[in-house]
Write a protein that holds these residues in place. Structure first.
Motif, mmCIF file in Angstrom:
data_model
loop_
_atom_site.group_PDB
_atom_site.id
_atom_site.type_symbol
_atom_site.label_atom_id
_atom_site.label_comp_id
_atom_site.label_asym_id
_atom_site.label_seq_id
_atom_site.Cartn_x
_atom_site.Cartn_y
_atom_site.Cartn_z
ATOM 1 N N ARG A 15 0.823 -1.216 0.000
ATOM 2 C CA ARG A 15 0.000 0.000 0.000
ATOM 3 C C ARG A 15 0.854 1.260 0.000
ATOM 4 O O ARG A 15 0.509 2.259 -0.660
ATOM 5 C CB ARG A 15 -0.924 -0.013 1.218
ATOM 6 N N PHE A 16 1.980 1.231 0.729
ATOM 7 C CA PHE A 16 2.777 2.450 0.899
ATOM 8 C C PHE A 16 4.112 2.400 0.154
ATOM 9 O O PHE A 16 4.994 3.219 0.404
ATOM 10 C CB PHE A 16 2.976 2.739 2.387
ATOM 11 N N ASN A 17 4.237 1.464 -0.767
ATOM 12 C CA ASN A 17 5.407 1.399 -1.655
ATOM 13 C C ASN A 17 6.712 1.267 -0.872
ATOM 14 O O ASN A 17 7.684 1.987 -1.104
ATOM 15 C CB ASN A 17 5.446 2.638 -2.557
ATOM 16 N N LEU A 18 6.715 0.316 0.062
ATOM 17 C CA LEU A 18 7.875 0.048 0.887
ATOM 18 C C LEU A 18 8.428 -1.337 0.599
ATOM 19 O O LEU A 18 7.688 -2.243 0.200
ATOM 20 C CB LEU A 18 7.510 0.124 2.381
ATOM 21 N N GLY A 19 9.714 -1.515 0.842
ATOM 22 C CA GLY A 19 10.305 -2.842 0.747
ATOM 23 C C GLY A 19 10.364 -3.529 2.095
ATOM 24 O O GLY A 19 10.372 -4.750 2.188
ATOM 25 N N VAL A 20 10.433 -2.720 3.169
ATOM 26 C CA VAL A 20 10.439 -3.253 4.527
ATOM 27 C C VAL A 20 9.473 -2.424 5.386
ATOM 28 O O VAL A 20 9.380 -1.197 5.216
ATOM 29 C CB VAL A 20 11.854 -3.228 5.155
ATOM 30 N N PRO A 21 8.754 -3.067 6.314
ATOM 31 C CA PRO A 21 7.754 -2.345 7.116
ATOM 32 C C PRO A 21 8.370 -1.688 8.349
ATOM 33 O O PRO A 21 7.902 -1.851 9.479
ATOM 34 C CB PRO A 21 6.768 -3.452 7.502
ATOM 35 N N ILE A 22 9.449 -0.930 8.118
ATOM 36 C CA ILE A 22 10.136 -0.219 9.194
ATOM 37 C C ILE A 22 10.100 1.272 8.877
ATOM 38 O O ILE A 22 10.554 1.704 7.812
ATOM 39 C CB ILE A 22 11.583 -0.715 9.351
ATOM 40 N N LEU A 23 9.557 2.054 9.804
ATOM 41 C CA LEU A 23 9.347 3.486 9.606
ATOM 42 C C LEU A 23 10.214 4.266 10.580
ATOM 43 O O LEU A 23 10.356 3.880 11.751
ATOM 44 C CB LEU A 23 7.883 3.854 9.853
ATOM 45 N N GLN A 41 16.538 4.667 1.337
ATOM 46 C CA GLN A 41 17.348 3.918 0.383
ATOM 47 C C GLN A 41 17.373 2.431 0.705
ATOM 48 O O GLN A 41 17.661 1.603 -0.162
ATOM 49 C CB GLN A 41 18.764 4.504 0.330
ATOM 50 N N ALA A 42 17.036 2.092 1.964
ATOM 51 C CA ALA A 42 16.879 0.683 2.348
ATOM 52 C C ALA A 42 15.426 0.235 2.217
ATOM 53 O O ALA A 42 15.083 -0.853 2.673
ATOM 54 C CB ALA A 42 17.366 0.475 3.777
ATOM 55 N N GLN A 43 14.589 1.082 1.618
ATOM 56 C CA GLN A 43 13.182 0.790 1.337
ATOM 57 C C GLN A 43 12.283 0.844 2.568
ATOM 58 O O GLN A 43 11.204 0.271 2.585
ATOM 59 C CB GLN A 43 13.017 -0.541 0.607
ATOM 60 N N GLY A 44 12.755 1.570 3.621
ATOM 61 C CA GLY A 44 11.884 1.914 4.724
ATOM 62 C C GLY A 44 11.266 3.280 4.463
ATOM 63 O O GLY A 44 11.477 3.888 3.410
ATOM 64 N N MET A 45 10.502 3.788 5.436
ATOM 65 C CA MET A 45 9.851 5.100 5.278
ATOM 66 C C MET A 45 10.583 6.161 6.088
ATOM 67 O O MET A 45 10.829 5.979 7.275
ATOM 68 C CB MET A 45 8.384 5.039 5.719
ATOM 69 N N GLY A 46 10.915 7.267 5.434
ATOM 70 C CA GLY A 46 11.524 8.393 6.114
ATOM 71 C C GLY A 46 10.490 9.237 6.836
ATOM 72 O O GLY A 46 9.281 9.011 6.705
ATOM 73 N N ALA A 47 10.971 10.218 7.604
ATOM 74 C CA ALA A 47 10.030 11.043 8.367
ATOM 75 C C ALA A 47 10.682 12.327 8.838
ATOM 76 O O ALA A 47 11.898 12.391 9.061
ATOM 77 C CB ALA A 47 9.500 10.270 9.578
ATOM 78 N N ALA A 130 3.795 11.040 0.993
ATOM 79 C CA ALA A 130 2.930 9.857 1.016
ATOM 80 C C ALA A 130 2.045 9.861 2.251
ATOM 81 O O ALA A 130 0.897 9.412 2.220
ATOM 82 C CB ALA A 130 3.782 8.588 0.980
ATOM 83 N N VAL A 131 2.593 10.383 3.346
ATOM 84 C CA VAL A 131 1.916 10.329 4.644
ATOM 85 C C VAL A 131 2.055 11.665 5.356
ATOM 86 O O VAL A 131 3.129 12.273 5.365
ATOM 87 C CB VAL A 131 2.526 9.215 5.531
ATOM 88 N N ILE A 132 0.964 12.118 5.966
ATOM 89 C CA ILE A 132 1.002 13.188 6.956
ATOM 90 C C ILE A 132 0.491 12.581 8.254
ATOM 91 O O ILE A 132 -0.553 11.925 8.272
ATOM 92 C CB ILE A 132 0.143 14.398 6.544
ATOM 93 N N SER A 133 1.244 12.772 9.338
ATOM 94 C CA SER A 133 0.827 12.196 10.612
ATOM 95 C C SER A 133 0.561 13.297 11.632
ATOM 96 O O SER A 133 1.049 14.417 11.513
ATOM 97 C CB SER A 133 1.875 11.213 11.142
#
Length: 358
Positions: A15-23, A41-47, A130-133
């Protein structure tokens, strides 16, 4: 859909175009583009925690990140508290107290105004992450509608089941369940109840997973592959880590702070209002212990306390003096590794998968 941990994480990643589910946790003041770039660059989500940033700084951060990687990132903003009650005599007590901890506090220091919330919201929409929290409450309905119209997912940070249900009802796409173990500020909607609702992640996470229909991200006290695997076993769709990445070189943390985290046992952190007026978890340093003593004034409300302590905090960073720093740290800080963030993300996910059922 199956509730097997791998199925949940795979659906979240897709859903969020990630390679790993680590944010990466969005940490105000500790969100350099370099850290997000490495994690993305490791396919996690930045913030990025945008609390202290003017609109142009929000645009600049996003441009810096996008110049290096096209992956998804999360921009986070606090929901503002009501205007604080000012007390000139009490603020003078704090100026007197802080005199022994850093530079003299200017008479008008507490008049400092934070960036304008509506302007920050507009800047985030312009950036179109992609995300606003959210943290400390819920976005106004009009902003939620604007996010949805722009196809931006809303991640709502919560610290209780009641907050999770309120966020889901308000339209949150994902709930971020924050345990009391987390470093930095507590995400409580009502600052007055922050100290009364201290729920650990192992109790909070499955309760929220059972209560809501949207995906749940686990955060707070997750520092290694064991914590990641445990979060998935308890129903999380992804994990979010802050302190676990703060010793990475890309975080650019002051050396004394990073070194102290490596020696920090869970009981060596403390919940305090002494830096900002809002409850947050930091290293138990000399300033915090003094501010918690019977001789110290009660903390001023947020953001008055933050403005009063600004000179001391800035001076402490320049002096690399962790005993006066606003050294936020979670209870799992000792697990943080001083390793490049990209390699760390890959290693964490590899090791976590080995601990999870197949």
């Amino acid at each position: 859909m199956s509730t097997h941990p791998s199925h949940k994480s795979q659906a979240f990643c897709q859903r969020f175009n990630l390679g790993v589910p680590i944010l990466l946790a969005p940490m105000a003041g500790v969100s350099p583009p370099s850290l997000s770039i490495a994690i993305m660059q490791a396919q996690g989500m930045g913030a990025c925690g945008t609390l202290l940033m003017q609109p142009e700084a929000i645009h600049r951060w996003a441009a810096d990140v996008r110049a290096h990687t096209p992956g998804p990132f999360n921009l986070n903003l606090w929901i503002p508290d009501p205007a604080p009650q000012r007390d000139a005599a009490h603020e003078q007590q704090w100026r007197d107290f802080l005199r022994s901890w850093g530079p003299a506090v200017a008479p008008d220091a507490a008049d400092a105004k934070p960036p304008h919330f509506a302007d920050q919201c507009a800047a985030m929409l312009d950036v179109k992450p992609a995300v606003i929290s959210s943290v400390m409450g819920l976005y106004p309905p009009a902003f939620v509608q604007a996010m949805k119209a722009a196809d931006i997912a809303w991640f709502a940070n919560v610290s209780t089941v009641r907050e999770a249900l309120a966020a889901q009802a308000a339209g949150a796409d994902v709930i971020v369940a924050q345990g009391i173990e987390a470093g930095g500020h507590r995400g409580c909607f009502d600052a007055h109840h922050a100290q009364d609702q201290l729920v650990g992640l192992f109790a909070l996470l499955p309760a929220i997973v059972d209560a809501v229909k949207v995906p749940v991200v686990a955060t707070g006290g997750i520092g290694d592959a064991r914590g990641i695997a445990a979060a998935f076993a308890l129903g999380a769709s992804a994990v979010q880590m802050g302190s676990g990445f703060m010793r990475c070189p890309e975080a650019h943390l002051p050396r004394a702070w990073a070194d102290a985290m490596a020696q920090t046992q869970p009981e060596d952190t403390v919940l305090t209002r002494a830096f900002s007026g809002r409850l947050g978890r930091s290293l138990s340093n000399a300033y915090v212990r003094a501010a918690h003593s019977e001789n110290a004034p009660a903390p001023a409300p947020y953001p008055v306390q933050r403005a009063l302590t600004a000179a001391m905090r800035d001076d402490a960073v320049k002096a690399n003096d962790v005993e006066r720093m606003q050294a936020w740290a979670g209870q799992a800080s000792r697990l943080a590794q001083a390793a490049p963030a990209s390699a760390l993300v890959r290693q964490l996910w590899h090791d976590a998968q080995a601990l999870m059922p197949h």
